[in-house]
Design a protein around this motif. Structure first.
Motif, mmCIF file in Angstrom:
data_model
loop_
_atom_site.group_PDB
_atom_site.id
_atom_site.type_symbol
_atom_site.label_atom_id
_atom_site.label_comp_id
_atom_site.label_asym_id
_atom_site.label_seq_id
_atom_site.Cartn_x
_atom_site.Cartn_y
_atom_site.Cartn_z
ATOM 1 N N ASP A 1 22.962 -22.115 21.939
ATOM 2 C CA ASP A 1 21.711 -22.855 21.746
ATOM 3 C C ASP A 1 21.413 -23.087 20.269
ATOM 4 O OD1 ASP A 1 21.038 -20.274 21.048
ATOM 5 O OD2 ASP A 1 19.162 -20.239 22.204
ATOM 6 N N ARG A 2 22.418 -22.864 19.407
ATOM 7 C CA ARG A 2 22.252 -23.235 18.000
ATOM 8 C C ARG A 2 22.614 -24.699 17.826
ATOM 9 N NH1 ARG A 2 23.262 -18.994 13.482
ATOM 10 N NH2 ARG A 2 22.258 -17.218 14.481
ATOM 11 N N PRO A 3 21.984 -25.374 16.880
ATOM 12 C CA PRO A 3 22.373 -26.754 16.620
ATOM 13 C C PRO A 3 23.852 -26.805 16.238
ATOM 14 C CG PRO A 3 20.423 -26.132 15.317
ATOM 15 C CD PRO A 3 20.906 -24.900 15.995
ATOM 16 N N GLY A 4 24.595 -27.710 16.876
ATOM 17 C CA GLY A 4 26.036 -27.791 16.626
ATOM 18 C C GLY A 4 26.734 -26.492 16.934
ATOM 19 N N GLY A 5 26.259 -25.835 17.955
ATOM 20 C CA GLY A 5 26.652 -24.436 18.161
ATOM 21 C C GLY A 5 27.815 -24.182 19.086
ATOM 22 N N ASP A 6 28.732 -25.154 19.250
ATOM 23 C CA ASP A 6 29.908 -24.853 20.061
ATOM 24 C C ASP A 6 30.812 -23.881 19.313
ATOM 25 O OD1 ASP A 6 28.896 -26.647 21.775
ATOM 26 O OD2 ASP A 6 30.546 -28.090 21.680
ATOM 27 N N LEU A 7 31.278 -22.865 20.010
ATOM 28 C CA LEU A 7 32.207 -21.915 19.403
ATOM 29 C C LEU A 7 33.525 -21.998 20.153
ATOM 30 C CD1 LEU A 7 29.878 -18.800 18.980
ATOM 31 C CD2 LEU A 7 30.847 -20.174 17.127
ATOM 32 N N ARG A 8 34.564 -22.449 19.456
ATOM 33 C CA ARG A 8 35.875 -22.566 20.098
ATOM 34 C C ARG A 8 36.668 -21.291 19.877
ATOM 35 N NH1 ARG A 8 37.649 -27.210 21.979
ATOM 36 N NH2 ARG A 8 36.052 -28.833 22.015
ATOM 37 N N ALA A 9 37.417 -20.918 20.889
ATOM 38 C CA ALA A 9 38.211 -19.694 20.774
ATOM 39 C C ALA A 9 39.342 -19.726 21.784
ATOM 40 C CB ALA A 9 37.333 -18.475 21.032
ATOM 41 N N ARG A 10 40.395 -18.992 21.498
ATOM 42 C CA ARG A 10 41.522 -18.930 22.438
ATOM 43 C C ARG A 10 41.140 -18.168 23.692
ATOM 44 N NH1 ARG A 10 43.937 -18.646 17.337
ATOM 45 N NH2 ARG A 10 45.379 -20.369 17.000
ATOM 46 N N VAL A 11 40.338 -17.138 23.505
ATOM 47 C CA VAL A 11 39.921 -16.330 24.658
ATOM 48 C C VAL A 11 38.414 -16.094 24.577
ATOM 49 C CG1 VAL A 11 40.166 -14.111 25.853
ATOM 50 C CG2 VAL A 11 42.155 -15.141 24.752
ATOM 51 N N VAL A 12 37.744 -16.199 25.718
ATOM 52 C CA VAL A 12 36.334 -15.826 25.820
ATOM 53 C C VAL A 12 36.264 -14.520 26.600
ATOM 54 C CG1 VAL A 12 34.078 -16.452 26.776
ATOM 55 C CG2 VAL A 12 35.555 -18.228 25.791
#
Ligand SMILES: Cc1cc2nc3c(=O)[nH]c(=O)nc-3n(C[C@H](O)[C@H](O)[C@H](O)COP(=O)(O)OP(=O)(O)OC[C@H]3O[C@@H](n4cnc5c(N)ncnc54)[C@H](O)[C@@H]3O)c2cc1C
Ligand code: SF4
Ligand code: SF4
Lengths: 97, 442
Positions: free
Chosen positions: B155-166
């Motif tokens: 819910d942060r502006p521009g807040g997508d977090l990409r990662a290999r594993v979640v």
């Protein structure tokens, strides 16, 4: 029962810190509630946030919510409760959880 | 710019861990120790702000990752006395165990507040190189063109977090595991509600009332005492407060028409408890759900790009005399972090590549204890256990120690026959339930 047990519900909730968000993170559709016969949310919510209204619906206030999930778990009317977490950093803050 | 034409953004992190509770902090710690880039996303303003439990952490699981943890953990008291009580409205049968060994290295249980403990554990992950984003809600899963999970939205502006594993360590309501189709939307049958009060009491008074030394603590677990709603009560001593509350079946609560704070009041008013609490005033009231279904209600633990650990995967062990979730969350979080690090190393983060997680848990206490005790949750919350046997046990104990002179002592078999008849329990059921219990706790 001793005097220490007689704490009003208001005083009880006043012991908890809430960083109240502008956005209501839980919304209750009173129209759906009107046809609900159990109204289990009313007594099950530990923060006592569901108030029955004269017309058979529910008046809900999100401000002092523990974000526990009890209400959506026990409610069996599809669509009555839209449940999300408050925006980051808002809502309840427990110091002695 | 369309996703089809361009290669997907490179992952910014090796792993994103949702939730900085015990499971999340442990997963992040293991990943950071393995040299992987990892970020924890926590919706509270600090780790532990949203978390409520009874009060005792069993710390031995930390031995291998934080040497001498007991010298720095923000402990309230070391539990050296543990009472298990069976309660009816007017009776109590108590097994009171004390061991001074629990109050010295390597220690056993400690009372600690989650605001303190979760922040402390998360700091270890940070010290190892993990990042922590507080006041941030993970609002959903990110998927790449092929539908594989590749990060989270926040819910942060521009807040997508990409990662290999979640790694979903987002607790009992885990909306990430629900979104991934691993958990049902709602499951009241396998939930209990814990409602708790922390009551102020001076340290000296606590030590006098509960027979404790300066750093020593008491842990009381009670079956019953909850006004007929299936569940029980607890009382834990902190340094200068006690944590008192109830844990009740959610369906039982719904059916009862009783309010949670009334059930706390019932427990506090029990004659076996009330005198302990005289003069203690409420400092904080709180509530939280517990996933009590155990092994048979656990979701798939790994899918492509996603692992689930801790309460999000129903890993609290709730077997009547035991209520342990923090140690299970830590144990699972560490294995999730290690398995993710290995999978990232091999480049295969599919469900198959991540399957080392489950294998590691099968070999550890996490799934071994859960498998062994998989029948316990149903048994402990069953009607006969809750309603009849508590009364049977209390009556047998009472009759055994009631002197009815001039009549001679009736003898144990006569007492049992009389009590079983009084509560309409058949020998056959008793034998069968006894066998079930033996099998469950074998
Ligand atoms: C009343 C009660 C008594 C208990 N007693 C004990 C006890 O005495 N001993 C014991 O060992 N265990 C006990 N437990 C169980 C224990 O609390 C849990 O098993 C343990 O907290 C699980 O840890 P976790 O990290 O999996 O989840 P949690 O501790 O619930 O942590 C989840 C974290 O994720 C965060 N989060 C959730 N969703 C999001 C999102 N979308 N975005 C960002 N952050 C998110 C939350 O804020 C939280 O910090 C008790 C539980 C209750 C409710
Ligand atoms: S919220 Fe659910 S349980 Fe409560 S009144 Fe509405 S429909 Fe009934
Ligand atoms: S989440 Fe818990 S405290 Fe909040 S409204 Fe629902 S039941 Fe009440």
């Amino acid at each position: 029962m001793g005097r220490w047990a007689d704490i009003s519900f208001e005083a009880r909730m006043a012991t908890v810190e809430f960083r109240v968000s502008e956005r209501a993170h839980i919304v209750v559709d009173s129209d759906v509630c009107r046809s609900c016969t159990t109204k289990v949310c009313v007594h099950a919510c530990p923060a006592d946030l569901f108030a029955p209204t004269a017309d058979g619906g529910i008046l809900f206030n999100y401000e002092q919510c523990f974000e526990c999930g009890t209400c959506y778990m026990v409610c069996n009317s599809e669509g009555a409760i839209s449940w999300t977490y408050p925006d980051g950093g808002h809502g309840v803050v427990f110091r002695h959880g | 710019m369309t996703d089809e034409q361009q290669a997907p953004d490179p992952p910014v992190f090796d792993a994103v861990v949702v939730g900085a509770g015990p499971a999340g902090a442990s997963a992040a710690l293991a990943l950071a120790r393995a040299g992987r880039s990892v970020v924890m996303v926590e919706r509270g303003p600090f780790p532990g702000a949203k978390n409520v439990y009874g009060g005792v952490v069993y710390g031995r699981v930390l031995d291998e990752v934080i040497p001498h943890w007991w010298e720095q953990v923000p402990v309230q008291r070391w539990v050296v006395r543990r009472s298990t009580m069976i309660l009816t409205d007017t009776q109590a049968v108590t097994l009171d165990v004390r061991s001074q060994a629990w109050g010295a290295q390597p220690y056993n249980g400690m009372t600690v507040f989650r605001a303190d403990f979760d922040s402390w554990l998360a700091q270890h992950a940070i010290d190892a190189g993990a990042r922590l984003l507080t006041s941030t809600v993970a609002t959903g899963l990110l998927r790449d063109g092929s539908g594989r999970i590749c990060g989270v939205r926040t819910d942060r502006p521009g807040g997508d977090l990409r990662a290999r594993v979640v790694i979903a360590c987002d607790g009992v309501n885990s909306f990430l595991a629900k979104e991934a189709g691993l958990l049902p939307r709602a499951d009241a049958t396998h939930m209990t509600l814990g409602a708790k009060e922390v009551l102020a009491l001076p340290a000296g008074v606590i030590e006098e009332r509960f027979g404790l030394g300066p750093h020593e603590g008491l842990d009381i677990e009670a079956v019953g005492g909850t006004a007929g709603v299936p569940g029980g009560g607890f009382l834990y001593t902190n340094r200068d407060s006690v944590s008192v509350g109830v844990v009740v079946s959610l369906n039982g609560l719904a059916a009862s028409g009783r309010r949670p704070e009334d059930l706390i009041a019932s427990f506090k008013a029990h004659p076996g408890i009330a005198s302990y609490l005289k003069g203690a005033e409420v400092k904080e009231y709180s509530a939280h759900l517990i996933p009590e279904g155990g092994y048979s209600t656990m979701p798939e633990l790994a899918t492509d790009g996603l692992l689930v650990a801790g309460d999000a995967a129903a890993m609290t062990l709730a077997a009547g005399i035991w209520l342990e979730g923090v140690n299970f969350a830590i144990g699972a979080g560490l294995e999730a972090g290690r398995a993710a690090a290995t999978a990232i190393g091999t480049g295969d983060v599919s469900a198959a590549g991540l399957s080392g997680y489950r294998r590691a848990l099968e070999a550890s206490f996490v799934l071994r204890d859960h498998k062994r005790l998989r029948l316990a949750p149903d048994l402990v919350l069953s009607d006969r256990m809750q309603q009849q046997y508590t009364k049977v046990l209390c009556d047998i104990a009472e009759d055994l120690f009631t002197v009815t002179n001039p009549q001679p002592k009736p003898g144990l078999v006569r007492i049992m026959r009389r009590v079983l008849r009084r509560h309409r329990v058949r020998w056959r059921d008793l034998a069968r339930d006894g066998l079930d219990t033996a099998r469950t706790f074998r």
